[in-house]
Write a protein that holds these residues in place. Structure first.
Motif, PDB file in Angstrom:
ATOM      1  N   ILE A 219      38.986   9.691  39.549  1.00 26.79           N
ATOM      2  CA  ILE A 219      39.391   9.473  38.514  1.00 26.79           C
ATOM      3  C   ILE A 219      38.423   8.315  38.250  1.00 26.79           C
ATOM      4  O   ILE A 219      37.868   7.831  39.269  1.00 26.79           O
ATOM      5  CB  ILE A 219      40.770   8.800  38.111  1.00 26.79           C
ATOM      6  CG1 ILE A 219      41.787   9.596  39.422  1.00 26.79           C
ATOM      7  CG2 ILE A 219      41.156   8.157  36.657  1.00 26.79           C
ATOM      8  CD1 ILE A 219      43.440   8.981  38.789  1.00 26.79           C
ATOM      9  N   GLN A 220      37.555   8.328  36.515  1.00 33.36           N
ATOM     10  CA  GLN A 220      37.016   7.616  36.619  1.00 33.36           C
ATOM     11  C   GLN A 220      36.958   6.636  35.566  1.00 33.36           C
ATOM     12  O   GLN A 220      37.266   7.061  34.746  1.00 33.36           O
ATOM     13  CB  GLN A 220      35.526   8.186  36.171  1.00 33.36           C
ATOM     14  CG  GLN A 220      34.812   8.793  37.727  1.00 33.36           C
ATOM     15  CD  GLN A 220      33.637   9.729  36.652  1.00 33.36           C
ATOM     16  OE1 GLN A 220      33.572  10.724  36.344  1.00 33.36           O
ATOM     17  NE2 GLN A 220      32.314   9.237  37.283  1.00 33.36           N
ATOM     18  N   TRP A 221      37.529   5.209  35.635  1.00 28.36           N
ATOM     19  CA  TRP A 221      37.758   4.295  34.947  1.00 28.36           C
ATOM     20  C   TRP A 221      37.035   2.720  34.545  1.00 28.36           C
ATOM     21  O   TRP A 221      37.040   2.506  35.832  1.00 28.36           O
ATOM     22  CB  TRP A 221      39.930   4.549  34.814  1.00 28.36           C
ATOM     23  CG  TRP A 221      39.771   2.968  33.539  1.00 28.36           C
ATOM     24  CD1 TRP A 221      40.543   3.080  32.762  1.00 28.36           C
ATOM     25  CD2 TRP A 221      40.358   2.208  34.580  1.00 28.36           C
ATOM     26  NE1 TRP A 221      40.877   2.138  32.131  1.00 28.36           N
ATOM     27  CE2 TRP A 221      40.917   1.302  33.419  1.00 28.36           C
ATOM     28  CE3 TRP A 221      40.238   1.508  35.793  1.00 28.36           C
ATOM     29  CZ2 TRP A 221      41.050   0.466  33.844  1.00 28.36           C
ATOM     30  CZ3 TRP A 221      40.351  -0.001  35.906  1.00 28.36           C
ATOM     31  CH2 TRP A 221      40.951  -1.279  34.796  1.00 28.36           C
ATOM     32  N   GLU A 222      36.405   2.682  33.333  1.00 26.04           N
ATOM     33  CA  GLU A 222      35.979   1.460  33.424  1.00 26.04           C
ATOM     34  C   GLU A 222      34.992   0.702  34.587  1.00 26.04           C
ATOM     35  O   GLU A 222      34.769  -0.152  34.670  1.00 26.04           O
ATOM     36  CB  GLU A 222      36.953   0.281  33.422  1.00 26.04           C
ATOM     37  CG  GLU A 222      37.421   0.259  32.285  1.00 26.04           C
ATOM     38  CD  GLU A 222      38.642  -1.004  31.558  1.00 26.04           C
ATOM     39  OE1 GLU A 222      38.258  -1.696  32.394  1.00 26.04           O
ATOM     40  OE2 GLU A 222      38.810  -1.295  30.627  1.00 26.04           O
TER      41      GLU A 222
ATOM     42  N   ASP B  74      47.346   6.220  30.115  1.00 32.96           N
ATOM     43  CA  ASP B  74      46.148   5.610  28.733  1.00 32.96           C
ATOM     44  C   ASP B  74      46.398   5.948  27.821  1.00 32.96           C
ATOM     45  O   ASP B  74      46.093   6.987  27.088  1.00 32.96           O
ATOM     46  CB  ASP B  74      45.039   6.555  29.835  1.00 32.96           C
ATOM     47  CG  ASP B  74      43.673   6.127  29.222  1.00 32.96           C
ATOM     48  OD1 ASP B  74      43.252   5.165  28.872  1.00 32.96           O
ATOM     49  OD2 ASP B  74      42.975   7.109  30.254  1.00 32.96           O
TER      50      ASP B  74
ATOM     51  N   ASN C 131      41.864   9.267  26.771  1.00 28.56           N
ATOM     52  CA  ASN C 131      41.799   8.100  26.177  1.00 28.56           C
ATOM     53  C   ASN C 131      40.287   7.631  26.389  1.00 28.56           C
ATOM     54  O   ASN C 131      39.818   7.419  26.364  1.00 28.56           O
ATOM     55  CB  ASN C 131      42.779   7.008  25.701  1.00 28.56           C
ATOM     56  CG  ASN C 131      42.665   6.071  24.939  1.00 28.56           C
ATOM     57  OD1 ASN C 131      41.897   6.297  23.977  1.00 28.56           O
ATOM     58  ND2 ASN C 131      42.959   5.122  24.831  1.00 28.56           N
ATOM     59  N   ASN C 132      41.178   6.937  28.170  1.00 21.98           N
ATOM     60  CA  ASN C 132      39.421   6.226  28.052  1.00 21.98           C
ATOM     61  C   ASN C 132      39.441   6.417  30.384  1.00 21.98           C
ATOM     62  O   ASN C 132      38.254   5.905  30.876  1.00 21.98           O
ATOM     63  CB  ASN C 132      40.282   4.499  28.614  1.00 21.98           C
ATOM     64  CG  ASN C 132      40.615   3.325  27.436  1.00 21.98           C
ATOM     65  OD1 ASN C 132      39.543   3.770  26.798  1.00 21.98           O
ATOM     66  ND2 ASN C 132      41.381   3.277  27.138  1.00 21.98           N
ATOM     67  N   CYS C 133      40.254   7.768  30.378  1.00 21.40           N
ATOM     68  CA  CYS C 133      39.891   7.695  32.049  1.00 21.40           C
ATOM     69  C   CYS C 133      39.788   9.357  31.970  1.00 21.40           C
ATOM     70  O   CYS C 133      40.070  10.587  31.165  1.00 21.40           O
ATOM     71  CB  CYS C 133      40.963   8.059  32.373  1.00 21.40           C
ATOM     72  SG  CYS C 133      42.078   5.998  33.139  1.00 21.40           S
ATOM     73  N   ARG C 134      38.734   9.389  32.840  1.00 19.31           N
ATOM     74  CA  ARG C 134      38.016  11.014  32.739  1.00 19.31           C
ATOM     75  C   ARG C 134      38.228  11.831  34.734  1.00 19.31           C
ATOM     76  O   ARG C 134      37.898  11.099  35.387  1.00 19.31           O
ATOM     77  CB  ARG C 134      36.880  11.332  32.870  1.00 19.31           C
ATOM     78  CG  ARG C 134      36.052  12.522  32.855  1.00 19.31           C
ATOM     79  CD  ARG C 134      34.899  12.422  32.409  1.00 19.31           C
ATOM     80  NE  ARG C 134      33.833  14.079  32.186  1.00 19.31           N
ATOM     81  CZ  ARG C 134      34.472  14.729  31.535  1.00 19.31           C
ATOM     82  NH1 ARG C 134      34.926  14.934  30.220  1.00 19.31           N
ATOM     83  NH2 ARG C 134      34.026  16.284  31.806  1.00 19.31           N
TER      84      ARG C 134
ATOM     85  N   GLN D  40      40.386  14.918  30.090  1.00 20.86           N
ATOM     86  CA  GLN D  40      39.464  13.579  29.138  1.00 20.86           C
ATOM     87  C   GLN D  40      40.650  12.785  28.998  1.00 20.86           C
ATOM     88  O   GLN D  40      41.301  13.411  27.998  1.00 20.86           O
ATOM     89  CB  GLN D  40      38.229  13.677  28.525  1.00 20.86           C
ATOM     90  CG  GLN D  40      37.809  12.223  27.653  1.00 20.86           C
ATOM     91  CD  GLN D  40      37.361  11.700  28.762  1.00 20.86           C
ATOM     92  OE1 GLN D  40      36.318  12.412  29.746  1.00 20.86           O
ATOM     93  NE2 GLN D  40      37.782  10.346  29.030  1.00 20.86           N
TER      94      GLN D  40
ATOM     95  N   ILE E  28      49.707   8.022  35.512  1.00 20.28           N
ATOM     96  CA  ILE E  28      48.329   7.002  34.701  1.00 20.28           C
ATOM     97  C   ILE E  28      48.899   7.189  33.049  1.00 20.28           C
ATOM     98  O   ILE E  28      49.726   7.893  32.440  1.00 20.28           O
ATOM     99  CB  ILE E  28      47.502   7.771  34.684  1.00 20.28           C
ATOM    100  CG1 ILE E  28      46.956   8.229  36.501  1.00 20.28           C
ATOM    101  CG2 ILE E  28      46.099   7.290  33.785  1.00 20.28           C
ATOM    102  CD1 ILE E  28      45.839   9.146  35.960  1.00 20.28           C
TER     103      ILE E  28
ATOM    104  N   GLY F  54      45.046  -1.894  36.099  1.00 21.96           N
ATOM    105  CA  GLY F  54      44.711  -0.856  35.048  1.00 21.96           C
ATOM    106  C   GLY F  54      46.023   0.380  34.140  1.00 21.96           C
ATOM    107  O   GLY F  54      46.662  -0.037  34.812  1.00 21.96           O
TER     108      GLY F  54
END
Length: 279
Positions: free
Chosen positions: A56-59, A201, A7-10, A5, A199, A180
């Motif tokens: 990668i999961q992001w927004e 982030d 900041n914003n990406c998993r 995990q 990345i 992003g």
């Protein structure tokens, strides 16, 4: 499934299959007496190499790095030659996350060798079709051009059945591609069109060097594969991004490593943090 995990990406590692390749080929001119201290081998001098994509999961976007070796794609001779003991379980892995092939928005292909690209297509009613029909597939222009017109050396790893059905989904770039906090950077080295994924982030930095640092045991800048088409380009890019990553406490992530998913080193090469593969 192992996760990281940011900041914003998993980041989540999916089971894309496994190969066993010759350790000497994977470490090039490095003597076995040295590399075997860092990475185990079997009685046939083969080392275990995962082919596990990173989700990668992001927004709300679902982005894959690589696609594994596919399922039902290799014949028995290929499985034997490449030491394939497991094939892809990506469909089941995605389902366990509440996702399907149709939910993948982007696929970032660092390069298009068979062990990264076989998962792009599958056989259906006697022809190959796209596995991820809604995805934009991103690769460097150099890599995509060689995929379709391989040379005498690369034709054994760039397969028509891996690109013909997805060619309308492919978007290429020259030097960099951005989405992003995620970017792909063309490095060359392992292949002429090889790229890495970076990345940035917030305070978190991830550097995925793909096959110019295939496993944690390839951390030494000079330890490159005999498979590399342009080893000096691999060394140059690896040196640059290792320095940047170590100075900025980056996570280094892996597609092939059978033991670690991600490692954070300090400038003295001591492990500060790690995500180990659950075996």
């Amino acid at each position: 499934m192992e996760t990281l995990q940011l900041n914003n990406c998993r980041l989540t590692w999916l089971k894309g299959g496994v190969t066993h390749l010759d350790g000497g080929a994977m470490f090039g001119v490095v003597p076995k007496a040295l590399w075997s201290r860092k990475y185990p081998h079997n009685e046939n001098n083969q080392i275990e190499l995962r082919t596990d994509p990173i989700l990668i999961q992001w927004e709300g976007k679902n982005i894959l790095i690589e696609t594994g070796i596919g399922k039902g794609k290799l014949n028995e001779k290929q499985k034997r030659n490449f030491g394939v003991l497991e094939e892809s379980e990506i469909e089941d892995e995605l389902q366990s996350l509440g996702l399907s092939f149709e939910d993948i928005d982007y696929i970032l292909m660092t390069h298009l060798h068979f062990d990264h690209a076989c998962g792009l297509t599958r056989s259906q009613d006697g022809e190959y079709v796209s596995v991820f029909p809604n995805s934009k597939i991103i690769a460097s222009k150099v890599e995509w051009d060689e995929m379709r017109e391989p040379n005498i050396r690369s034709k054994n790893t760039y397969w028509r059945e891996n690109w013909e059905a997805i060619q309308n989904q492919v978007e290429t770039f020259e030097d960099e591609w951005n989405l992003g906090p995620i970017k792909m950077v063309h490095t060359g080295g392992h292949s002429d069109g090889h790229s890495i994924v970076v990345i940035e982030d917030g305070e978190d930095l991830v550097i995925h060097m793909a096959d110019i640092m295939g496993t944690h045991a390839h951390q030494n800048v000079l330890w490159v594969m005999a498979y590399d088409d342009y080893p000096m380009d691999s060394i140059k890019a690896k040196d640059k991004w290792m320095k940047y990553g170590l100075e900025n406490k980056a996570w280094f992530t892996f597609y092939h490593d059978a033991f670690y998913r991600a490692i954070k080193w300090d400038t003295e090469n001591n492990i500060l943090d790690k995500v180990e593969r659950i075996r």
